[in-house]
Design a protein around this motif. Structure first.
Motif, PDB file in Angstrom:
ATOM      1  N   ALA A  27       0.823  -1.212   0.000  1.00 27.21           N
ATOM      2  CA  ALA A  27       0.000   0.000   0.000  1.00 27.21           C
ATOM      3  C   ALA A  27       0.857   1.261   0.000  1.00 27.21           C
ATOM      4  N   SER A  28       1.892   1.280   0.837  1.00 21.12           N
ATOM      5  CA  SER A  28       2.734   2.483   0.903  1.00 21.12           C
ATOM      6  C   SER A  28       3.526   2.676  -0.385  1.00 21.12           C
ATOM      7  N   PHE A  29       3.972   1.576  -1.006  1.00 20.33           N
ATOM      8  CA  PHE A  29       4.702   1.700  -2.258  1.00 20.33           C
ATOM      9  C   PHE A  29       3.805   2.277  -3.351  1.00 20.33           C
ATOM     10  N   LEU A  30       2.627   1.714  -3.543  1.00 23.94           N
ATOM     11  CA  LEU A  30       1.724   2.196  -4.592  1.00 23.94           C
ATOM     12  C   LEU A  30       1.198   3.594  -4.267  1.00 23.94           C
ATOM     13  N   HIS A  31       1.066   3.907  -2.991  1.00 24.76           N
ATOM     14  CA  HIS A  31       0.635   5.250  -2.599  1.00 24.76           C
ATOM     15  C   HIS A  31       1.598   6.304  -3.133  1.00 24.76           C
ATOM     16  N   GLY A  32       2.886   5.957  -3.187  1.00 24.01           N
ATOM     17  CA  GLY A  32       3.889   6.893  -3.679  1.00 24.01           C
ATOM     18  C   GLY A  32       4.084   6.862  -5.176  1.00 24.01           C
ATOM     19  N   GLN A  33       3.353   5.988  -5.877  1.00 22.92           N
ATOM     20  CA  GLN A  33       3.502   5.872  -7.323  1.00 22.92           C
ATOM     21  C   GLN A  33       2.258   6.320  -8.093  1.00 22.92           C
ATOM     22  N   LEU A  34       1.105   6.243  -7.485  1.00 22.44           N
ATOM     23  CA  LEU A  34      -0.152   6.514  -8.176  1.00 22.44           C
ATOM     24  C   LEU A  34      -0.769   7.834  -7.726  1.00 22.44           C
ATOM     25  N   SER A  35      -1.712   8.330  -8.514  1.00 24.11           N
ATOM     26  CA  SER A  35      -2.385   9.602  -8.216  1.00 24.11           C
ATOM     27  C   SER A  35      -3.430   9.472  -7.125  1.00 24.11           C
ATOM     28  N   GLN A  36      -3.633   8.258  -6.615  1.00 18.13           N
ATOM     29  CA  GLN A  36      -4.717   7.974  -5.681  1.00 18.13           C
ATOM     30  C   GLN A  36      -4.174   7.613  -4.298  1.00 18.13           C
ATOM     31  N   ASP A  37      -4.994   7.834  -3.278  1.00 17.26           N
ATOM     32  CA  ASP A  37      -4.667   7.415  -1.922  1.00 17.26           C
ATOM     33  C   ASP A  37      -4.887   5.905  -1.812  1.00 17.26           C
ATOM     34  N   ILE A  38      -3.802   5.150  -1.745  1.00 10.31           N
ATOM     35  CA  ILE A  38      -3.887   3.697  -1.650  1.00 10.31           C
ATOM     36  C   ILE A  38      -3.787   3.241  -0.196  1.00 10.31           C
ATOM     37  N   GLU A  39      -3.091   3.991   0.633  1.00 10.14           N
ATOM     38  CA  GLU A  39      -2.920   3.585   2.025  1.00 10.14           C
ATOM     39  C   GLU A  39      -4.240   3.503   2.773  1.00 10.14           C
ATOM     40  N   HIS A  40      -5.215   4.333   2.399  1.00 10.98           N
ATOM     41  CA  HIS A  40      -6.503   4.335   3.086  1.00 10.98           C
ATOM     42  C   HIS A  40      -7.606   3.670   2.256  1.00 10.98           C
ATOM     43  N   LEU A  41      -7.228   2.937   1.234  1.00  4.43           N
ATOM     44  CA  LEU A  41      -8.194   2.200   0.426  1.00  4.43           C
ATOM     45  C   LEU A  41      -8.696   0.994   1.214  1.00  4.43           C
ATOM     46  N   GLY A  42     -10.023   0.904   1.388  1.00  2.79           N
ATOM     47  CA  GLY A  42     -10.600  -0.188   2.149  1.00  2.79           C
ATOM     48  C   GLY A  42     -11.047  -1.338   1.270  1.00  2.79           C
ATOM     49  N   PRO A  43     -11.424  -2.474   1.858  1.00  2.80           N
ATOM     50  CA  PRO A  43     -11.812  -3.653   1.084  1.00  2.80           C
ATOM     51  C   PRO A  43     -13.168  -3.543   0.414  1.00  2.80           C
ATOM     52  N   THR A  44     -13.979  -2.535   0.777  1.00  4.64           N
ATOM     53  CA  THR A  44     -15.323  -2.410   0.199  1.00  4.64           C
ATOM     54  C   THR A  44     -15.417  -1.292  -0.828  1.00  4.64           C
ATOM     55  N   GLU A  45     -14.290  -0.813  -1.312  1.00  6.41           N
ATOM     56  CA  GLU A  45     -14.317   0.247  -2.311  1.00  6.41           C
ATOM     57  C   GLU A  45     -13.221   0.036  -3.345  1.00  6.41           C
ATOM     58  N   ALA A  46     -13.485   0.515  -4.534  1.00  5.64           N
ATOM     59  CA  ALA A  46     -12.490   0.581  -5.600  1.00  5.64           C
ATOM     60  C   ALA A  46     -12.266   2.047  -5.939  1.00  5.64           C
ATOM     61  N   ARG A  47     -11.095   2.360  -6.438  1.00  7.87           N
ATOM     62  CA  ARG A  47     -10.785   3.742  -6.795  1.00  7.87           C
ATOM     63  C   ARG A  47     -10.078   3.782  -8.142  1.00  7.87           C
TER      64      ARG A  47
END
Length: 334
Positions: free
Chosen positions: A36-56
């Protein structure tokens, strides 16, 4: 330059129902404690706070802020993330992200062989995959179902749509319990949703705002840095957006990456086709070869609702479709 627009007859998808395998969508899987922290620093979206019941939605950008890929991002497990992207950009996305993993405890892999993506259209088709008969979640909601994950997509002209992502070994049984949906129907609805999908033909062409990506929630302006973040932020906060994505229809075929030309300035391209699909027959089946196409296009705002041609200044004249969502009023050229 004078021209006459040939009318394009669009189908009504209200009665379309069924499912199909989506071979043009691929899955990049990231697993490990630092995923999560790696992709958070690579993508335009907040991945660290992405929950299991949502897609972004998320964009992966170059250092110049141009989208190299777009993705639907899910987090089925705490230490696992799936990036659903166009199959044509998967290899390049995998290779480029792998260059920056370094010491991060995450492993990237092409999961397209082990995981399958199904597209579902219509309330009845979706209800068969809803857990315990539950109602489909709101757009971009995620539910566990039938051994996989169901992502509810935005409706198109009132028609419900969803993706099922799960083990390829389960896909055939799920499809057997559904009416077969023509691929032409799914492709056209995907275009008409107005949600852009970056393909190899359009990679490195658009800052996210050019394709309405921030309007659709694909850019988080409160998160930390990622490749191209300064340029994306500058586009948002300095001046008016000069280019946007719009739906158009053409009496002739269109394809991703095709240039567009406006009568007001025919000497240079005014925009580009982002994504296109043939207009299907009324039952969703493919129409005749060489048929009309619908497309999501990126275009200078000054050319909106003026004569615009595909491929060349004297190419097929496009007609304007209804925008499926509102744009910021300052950018609305309608």
């Amino acid at each position: 330059m004078s021209a006459t627009i040939s009318p394009v007859t669009l189908p009504s998808p209200a009665a379309w129902q069924g499912a199909l395998r989506l071979s043009d969508l691929a899955i990049l899987q990231a697993s490990g404690p630092d995923t999560a922290s790696f992709l958070h620093g690579q993508l335009s979206q907040d991945i660290e706070h992405l929950g299991p019941t949502e897609a972004r939605l998320a964009a992966y950008c170059s250092a110049k802020g141009r989208m190299l890929a777009s993705a639907i991002v899910l987090r089925p497990q705490e230490e696992q993330v799936w990036l659903l992207c166009d199959a044509s950009v998967l290899a390049a996305l995998h290779k480029r992200l792998s260059m920056f993993v370094l010491r991060a405890r995450t492993q990237l892999s092409d999961a397209s062989a082990s995981l399958c993506v199904l597209g579902l259209v219509g309330a009845e088709a979706m209800s068969r995959l809803s857990p315990s008969g539950a109602q489909a979640s709101a757009a971009w909601g995620v539910q566990a179902s039938q051994g996989g994950q169901v992502v509810t997509l935005p409706e198109v002209q009132g028609v419900p749509r969803a993706l099922w992502i799960g083990p390829a070994s389960l896909a055939d049984a799920l499809l057997a319990g559904q009416p077969a949906l023509p691929a032409a129907a799914w492709s056209w609805l995907d275009v008409m949703s107005g949600v852009p999908r970056i393909q190899a033909a359009t990679a490195d062409q658009f800052v996210p705002q050019m394709v309405n990506f921030e309007v659709l929630g694909g850019v988080n302006f409160q998160k930390g840095c990622y490749p191209g973040q300064e340029i994306v932020a500058r586009s948002q906060y300095r001046g008016t957006i000069k280019r946007r994505a719009a739906l158009v229809h053409s009496p002739a075929p269109l394809q991703a990456g095709q240039e567009l030309f406006a009568d007001s300035d025919p000497g240079q391209p005014a925009g580009m086709v982002i994504q296109a699909a043939p207009v299907p027959a009324g039952d969703g089946t493919p129409a005749s070869p060489g048929q009309a196409h619908s497309a999501l296009v990126e275009l200078k705002l000054g050319a909106w609702h003026t004569p615009v041609h595909a491929g060349a200044p004297d190419g097929p004249l496009l007609s304007w479709g209804a925008q499926p969502y509102a744009l910021p009023s300052a950018d609305d050229a309608s």
